[in-house]
Design an enzyme around this catalytic site. Structure first.
Site, PDB file in Angstrom:
ATOM      1  N   CYS A  18       0.968  -1.153   0.152  1.00 35.28           N
ATOM      2  CA  CYS A  18      -0.131   0.010  -0.005  1.00 35.28           C
ATOM      3  C   CYS A  18       0.708   1.306  -0.190  1.00 35.28           C
ATOM      4  O   CYS A  18       0.189   2.481  -0.097  1.00 35.28           O
ATOM      5  CB  CYS A  18      -1.025   0.041   1.074  1.00 35.28           C
ATOM      6  SG  CYS A  18      -2.326  -1.520   1.117  1.00 35.28           S
TER       7      CYS A  18
ATOM      8  N   LYS B 249      -9.158   8.955   1.604  1.00 34.89           N
ATOM      9  CA  LYS B 249      -9.730   7.716   1.614  1.00 34.89           C
ATOM     10  C   LYS B 249     -11.240   7.585   2.281  1.00 34.89           C
ATOM     11  O   LYS B 249     -12.141   6.730   1.762  1.00 34.89           O
ATOM     12  CB  LYS B 249      -9.024   6.762   2.248  1.00 34.89           C
ATOM     13  CG  LYS B 249      -7.561   6.351   1.830  1.00 34.89           C
ATOM     14  CD  LYS B 249      -7.075   5.299   2.449  1.00 34.89           C
ATOM     15  CE  LYS B 249      -5.461   5.153   1.999  1.00 34.89           C
ATOM     16  NZ  LYS B 249      -4.529   6.159   2.450  1.00 34.89           N
TER      17      LYS B 249
ATOM     18  N   GLU C 194      -0.837   6.922  12.986  1.00 36.21           N
ATOM     19  CA  GLU C 194      -0.314   7.945  12.510  1.00 36.21           C
ATOM     20  C   GLU C 194      -0.416   9.159  12.993  1.00 36.21           C
ATOM     21  O   GLU C 194       0.205  10.177  13.079  1.00 36.21           O
ATOM     22  CB  GLU C 194      -0.870   7.949  11.015  1.00 36.21           C
ATOM     23  CG  GLU C 194      -2.135   8.185  10.814  1.00 36.21           C
ATOM     24  CD  GLU C 194      -2.553   8.281   9.397  1.00 36.21           C
ATOM     25  OE1 GLU C 194      -1.756   8.624   8.658  1.00 36.21           O
ATOM     26  OE2 GLU C 194      -3.787   8.141   9.033  1.00 36.21           O
TER      27      GLU C 194
ATOM     28  N   HIS D 201      -2.610   8.784   5.908  1.00 30.79           N
ATOM     29  CA  HIS D 201      -2.947   7.298   5.460  1.00 30.79           C
ATOM     30  C   HIS D 201      -4.398   7.016   5.590  1.00 30.79           C
ATOM     31  O   HIS D 201      -5.080   6.629   4.516  1.00 30.79           O
ATOM     32  CB  HIS D 201      -2.202   6.343   5.840  1.00 30.79           C
ATOM     33  CG  HIS D 201      -2.134   5.026   5.395  1.00 30.79           C
ATOM     34  ND1 HIS D 201      -2.047   4.727   4.017  1.00 30.79           N
ATOM     35  CD2 HIS D 201      -2.972   3.920   5.787  1.00 30.79           C
ATOM     36  CE1 HIS D 201      -2.492   3.372   3.925  1.00 30.79           C
ATOM     37  NE2 HIS D 201      -2.832   2.907   5.148  1.00 30.79           N
TER      38      HIS D 201
ATOM     39  N   PHE E 199       0.891  -3.089   4.240  1.00 31.76           N
ATOM     40  CA  PHE E 199       1.281  -4.609   4.796  1.00 31.76           C
ATOM     41  C   PHE E 199       2.726  -4.585   4.271  1.00 31.76           C
ATOM     42  O   PHE E 199       3.440  -4.210   3.581  1.00 31.76           O
ATOM     43  CB  PHE E 199       0.405  -5.243   3.619  1.00 31.76           C
ATOM     44  CG  PHE E 199      -1.036  -5.500   4.323  1.00 31.76           C
ATOM     45  CD1 PHE E 199      -1.372  -4.490   5.259  1.00 31.76           C
ATOM     46  CD2 PHE E 199      -1.844  -6.557   3.918  1.00 31.76           C
ATOM     47  CE1 PHE E 199      -2.719  -4.854   5.657  1.00 31.76           C
ATOM     48  CE2 PHE E 199      -2.954  -6.542   4.141  1.00 31.76           C
ATOM     49  CZ  PHE E 199      -3.736  -5.998   5.040  1.00 31.76           C
TER      50      PHE E 199
ATOM     51  N   HIS F  71      -9.581   2.881  -0.412  1.00 31.37           N
ATOM     52  CA  HIS F  71      -8.516   2.563  -0.276  1.00 31.37           C
ATOM     53  C   HIS F  71      -7.995   1.768  -1.554  1.00 31.37           C
ATOM     54  O   HIS F  71      -8.476   0.358  -1.727  1.00 31.37           O
ATOM     55  CB  HIS F  71      -8.153   1.672   0.927  1.00 31.37           C
ATOM     56  CG  HIS F  71      -6.628   1.541   1.278  1.00 31.37           C
ATOM     57  ND1 HIS F  71      -5.744   1.863   0.331  1.00 31.37           N
ATOM     58  CD2 HIS F  71      -5.938   0.968   2.329  1.00 31.37           C
ATOM     59  CE1 HIS F  71      -4.348   1.558   0.784  1.00 31.37           C
ATOM     60  NE2 HIS F  71      -4.649   1.036   2.080  1.00 31.37           N
TER      61      HIS F  71
END
Lengths: 84, 419, 407
Positions: free
Chosen positions: B169, B341, B320, B309, B405, B346
């Site tokens: 990602c 997002k 974050e 993110h 990931f 996403h």
């Protein structure tokens, strides 16, 4: 009546995520957190999914989070499959 | 002479209508493009929503041959690249193609095409020794994600460094960060850089179901992506591609190009902790931010907007938020932070490229896109997450972060170029 | 003398169809042992191609931690094992390098395809609830870098490069950039294992594979009888450090990455020429050397007549003299993301032992006019090696490896 034992749990865990890092799988580890046995959240999701399929029960997210030790997991699964 | 890397062209195929203009309109309107999955029957799945692009490759100018040959992932990338190159007003055919590079990020390559072909050759999963005679001629192009960069390179006429970066990602940020390095080190003069992913396919939906990463709240698809909201329940899968033209500042100025922003800093770090899990402290993301800020020679006070993110999981939001505080100190409390997002879902590896395009546009228009669907702030999160509506706000410096990931954490820093 | 910031290789490990571990692989390679055999990993009897370079005797229960086996594809198990081996071989004490200064950059060609086929089968034949939790992390292209980073606590600027079979060199080039940006050690390389039916049939469709059934006559790069290639599995992982710190700790240095370049061919049908020769020239320029200083070229060795002709022409044009050409891939098949990484490792062993492995069973086509090393391994004074790689679609990369120290 179907019951789910510590041994059953150990077998599913081993197949799904490998043997425990402590080596032994017996009553001594009943109350050890899964993470200390080397099983992470993905392992528990995989194990829950397999057990859920085997006994045709849906294990909700919260229950997976709450299954912090083998004892809690065995008790939860037994309660679910013996008819609650 | 030290080079400086600037963005001179933008292209996007985002959820909703294609094109940068439609993308920016969606974001500034605070509208969500998430909806029930229409590509296949989602009823067997736990999460049945996605942010789908209303993308018709033929209408966007691809030939029937290209449409047949390319997976949707490649189609979107080529269309976004064409828009970016046209927007940059650069005639790549008139230049030495050996000095033009292509850097494309993708987390999952040609997943849709691979799965539909698998279903054919395996007789819907019945055969392990699948039947080769039924496979489409271009199937190997789906098998290797490098095809995505190859298709863009063929289309724009690049013969310099061409590659796919596939770091899950963070692929989009990392591919554009890589492009920046190619220009800085002198390996290329122009790099067409971006990312693409089209993961809305049964196998991807099932694999995120299995780890309960996506939201199961299917009764309100339009408002299901809720980063930083107390009621968040996981991410909503998206798709899309964004591509930008990067070049050296002096060269861009010499040809009188419009300059959106300078890509001043980029860094990636890994948490080396867990393939999917994040520790709450955000140490590694903070380190990536710190390194990117150093490269940019900017202070926390120079950052006017953070594109987060913001995937819509509690774990991420805490991680974050702490990373911003750790790296920017008190400034973190003053800077607007938002997650697009909330509107476009996403799109895995592609999202970083879409987010960077949004950041460039935030500088261009002095507007901060909002975090849609943020009605019930999480009391544990104490930054300014720009709920619901876009905000007019002077934006000269932007921080854009990604997390994915594999434990990868990436940070890019953009700033306005003043003459 | 090379500069202290030059990237050098101080450790490696190899998992190949001809041998697991450096010495097993290298002795088999020098002896010309063939690793191409009838496929055993699945029933290939219904396919037009039945041979491949399979890795035999890899025991994941020994080489990979028990916890990681169920959550990884074979490609990742190879990567984990080879990363362990390479770090051990380097004798580097990781505690001496800050966590953020350790990075992993691997090449990946097609992800965990065998794992993916199993999960696709679960989904389509049994239902979505049968897709396992590990699918999300096992099949994707970043799995190897991620798992290796986690296993060894590498928190630096990690990466994953996909340029098909050029990937091993591009990963090394990227690893060198990461070192230049301040890292103290980078694990690089690539491993691949796409030998499952679903991965295999996608390769059949390219028409580039040899359909011969005699393993000794199937993959014959630069031979007048060249008729395609055969896929293989495995690869190599390598430890890269700056020369200064490697020398300071007294590390054994296999060789330095003194030059690297990459480029992309024009579209199919274009009148413009392929870029391999230009890329090789740029790699030599990057290394600051003339073609005359190259002692051996590791060829991409595609094994199809047109690609072999193009590569031979590029080599002839660049050197204008007979330069020894090595094609050890002839014994292993083409390992995709692992192929160029394995060539890098093999080239470093050439530098170590001053010997060029032969392409066993190949007879160089005299019309190609290259000095392909065949029949027997050839001892030679080797200071500098040029490694070439090409990936499907038009990817080209070149790397220059040199011995540090003397000129």
């Amino acid at each position: 009546m179907t019951t789910f034992t510590m041994e059953d749990l150990g077998a599913v865990l081993k197949d799904a995520a490998g043997a425990p890092e402590t080596g032994a799988w017996n009553d001594d580890v009943l109350d050890l957190p899964f993470y200390e046995l080397g099983y992470d959240s993905l392992a528990l999701l995989e194990v829950s999914a397999r057990i859920g399929r085997q006994f045709k029960i849906a294990i909700p997210d919260d229950a997976v989070v709450e299954m912090k030790t083998p004892r809690i997991a065995v008790e939860y699964i037994n309660a679910r499959i013996t008819g609650a | 002479m030290t080079r400086r890397v600037v963005i001179t062209g933008l292209g996007a195929v985002a959820p909703g209508d294609p094109g940068v203009k439609a993308f920016w309109q969606l974001l500034t309107a605070g509208r969500s493009a998430t909806r029930p999955i229409s590509f296949f029957d989602p009823s067997p799945f736990r999460s049945r929503m996605a942010a789908e692009a209303d993308f018709d490759p033929a209408r966007e100018g691809l030939t029937p041959q290209q449409v047949r040959r390319m997976d949707r992932t490649a189609q979107m990338a080529v269309v976004a690249a064409r828009e970016a190159v046209a927007d940059a007003g650069v005639d790549l055919t008139a230049r030495d193609p050996g000095r033009t590079g292509v850097s494309i990020g993708s987390a999952c390559g040609c997943t849709m095409g691979l799965e539909s072909e698998y279903v054919v050759v395996s007789d819907a999963g019945r055969k392990w020794t699948v039947d080769h005679e039924y496979a489409m001629p271009h199937i190997y192009g789906y098998h290797v994600p490098s095809t995505l960069a190859a298709e863009v390179a063929w289309d724009v006429g690049a013969e310099g460094p061409v590659s796919v970066t596939s770091t899950g990602c963070t692929s989009g940020l990392d591919a554009i960060g890589h492009a920046r390095e190619l220009i800085l080190e002198g390996s290329a003069d122009v790099v067409v850089a971006g990312a693409t992913d089209a993961p809305i396919s049964p196998i991807s939906v099932a694999c995120f179901d299995a780890i309960r990463a996506t939201s199961p709240e299917n009764d309100d698809p339009e408002h299901a992506s809720r980063p930083f909201d107390k009621r968040r329940a996981g991410f909503v899968l998206g798709e899309g591609s964004a591509v930008m033209v990067l070049e050296d500042l002096d060269a861009a100025r010499a040809r009188g190009a419009h300059i959106y922003a300078e890509l001043r800093g980029f860094a990636g770090r890994a948490n080396a902790t867990h393939m999917t899990g994040l520790r709450p402290d955000g140490t590694e993301m903070a380190e990536a931010i710190r390194v990117a800020m150093n490269q940019a020679r900017l202070d926390p006070s120079d950052i006017d907007y953070i594109n987060a993110h913001g995937s819509g999981t509690k774990q991420n939001d805490v991680h974050e938020t702490n990373a911003f505080k750790r790296s920017l100190g008190a400034r973190a409390y003053d800077v607007p932070v938002s997650s697009i997002k909330s509107m476009i879902g996403h799109s895995l590896g592609a999202i970083g490229s879409l987010e960077l395009v949004a950041c460039a546009l935030a500088i261009e228009h002095n507007v901060v896109p909002p975090t849609a669907n943020l009605h019930v702030p999480d009391p544990d999160l104490d930054l300014d997450y720009v709920p619901l509506t876009a905000r007019d706000h002077r934006v000269d410096g932007v921080l854009c972060v990604g997390s994915g990931f594999g434990g990868f954490q990436s940070a890019a820093v953009l700033s306005r170029v003043t003459s | 003398m090379i500069a202290t910031d030059t990237a050098v290789f101080t450790g490696m490990d190899i998992i190949a169809p001809t041998g697991i571990g450096i010495e097993d692989y290298w002795s088999a390679t020098l002896a010309g042992t063939a690793g191409i055999r009838p496929i055993e990993r699945f029933d290939a009897s219904g396919y037009p191609v039945r041979l491949a370079g399979e890795v035999r005797g890899f025991d994941e229960s020994v080489r990979v931690p028990a916890r990681l086996v169920p959550q990884t594809d074979r490609m990742t198990q190879f990567a984990l094992a080879a990363a362990d081996g390479a770090l051990t071989d380097s004798a580097l004490d990781l505690d001496t390098v800050p966590e953020f200064g350790r990075a992993v950059v691997t090449a990946n060609s097609s992800g965990g395809f065998e794992f993916g086929q199993r999960e696709l089968e679960n989904l389509w034949s049994r239902g979505s609830e049968y897709v396992g939790a590990y699918q999300s992390i096992a099949w994707f292209y970043a799995a190897n870098t991620g798992q290796v980073s986690i296993r060894h606590g590498f928190k630096g600027n990690c990466g994953v490069v996909a340029t098909e079979q050029a990937g091993g060199l591009d990963a090394a080039g990227q690893a060198r950039r990461v070192l230049r940006n301040g890292a103290g050690v980078v694990l690089t390389g690539g491993t691949d294992a796409s030998l499952c039916p679903w991965g295999f049939i996608t390769q059949l469709r390219t028409g580039l594979l040899s359909t011969r059934t005699d393993p000794s006559r199937a993959y014959l790069p630069f031979d007048a009888d060249a008729n395609g290639f055969l896929p293989g599995e495995g690869g190599a992982m390598l430890v890269m450090e700056p020369y200064g710190s490697a020398a300071a700790r007294g590390a054994r240095v296999y060789g330095a990455l003194t030059g690297y370049a990459c480029g992309f061919d024009p579209p199919p049908g274009s009148p413009r020429p392929p870029v391999l020769g230009r890329v090789a020239r740029r790699a030599l320029d990057d290394a600051g050397i003339d073609p005359a200083q190259v002692d051996v070229v590791f060829a991409d060795a595609a094994g199809t007549p047109a690609l072999d002709r193009a590569e031979a022409a590029a080599i002839r044009d660049l050197f204008g003299r007979p330069v020894p050409v090595a094609a050890p891939k002839a014994m292993t098949g083409r390992l995709y993301a692992g192929g160029a990484a394995l060539d890098l490792a093999t080239a470093l062993l050439c530098l170590r032992d001053q010997i060029i492995p032969a392409a066993a069973g190949v007879t160089a086509d005299p019309r190609l006019d290259i000095d392909l090393v065949t029949d027997a391994s050839r001892p030679a004074a080797i200071h500098t090696v040029l490694v070439l790689a090409r990936g499907y679609g038009g990817f080209n990369a070149a790397a220059v490896l040199s011995l540090p120290g003397e000129e």
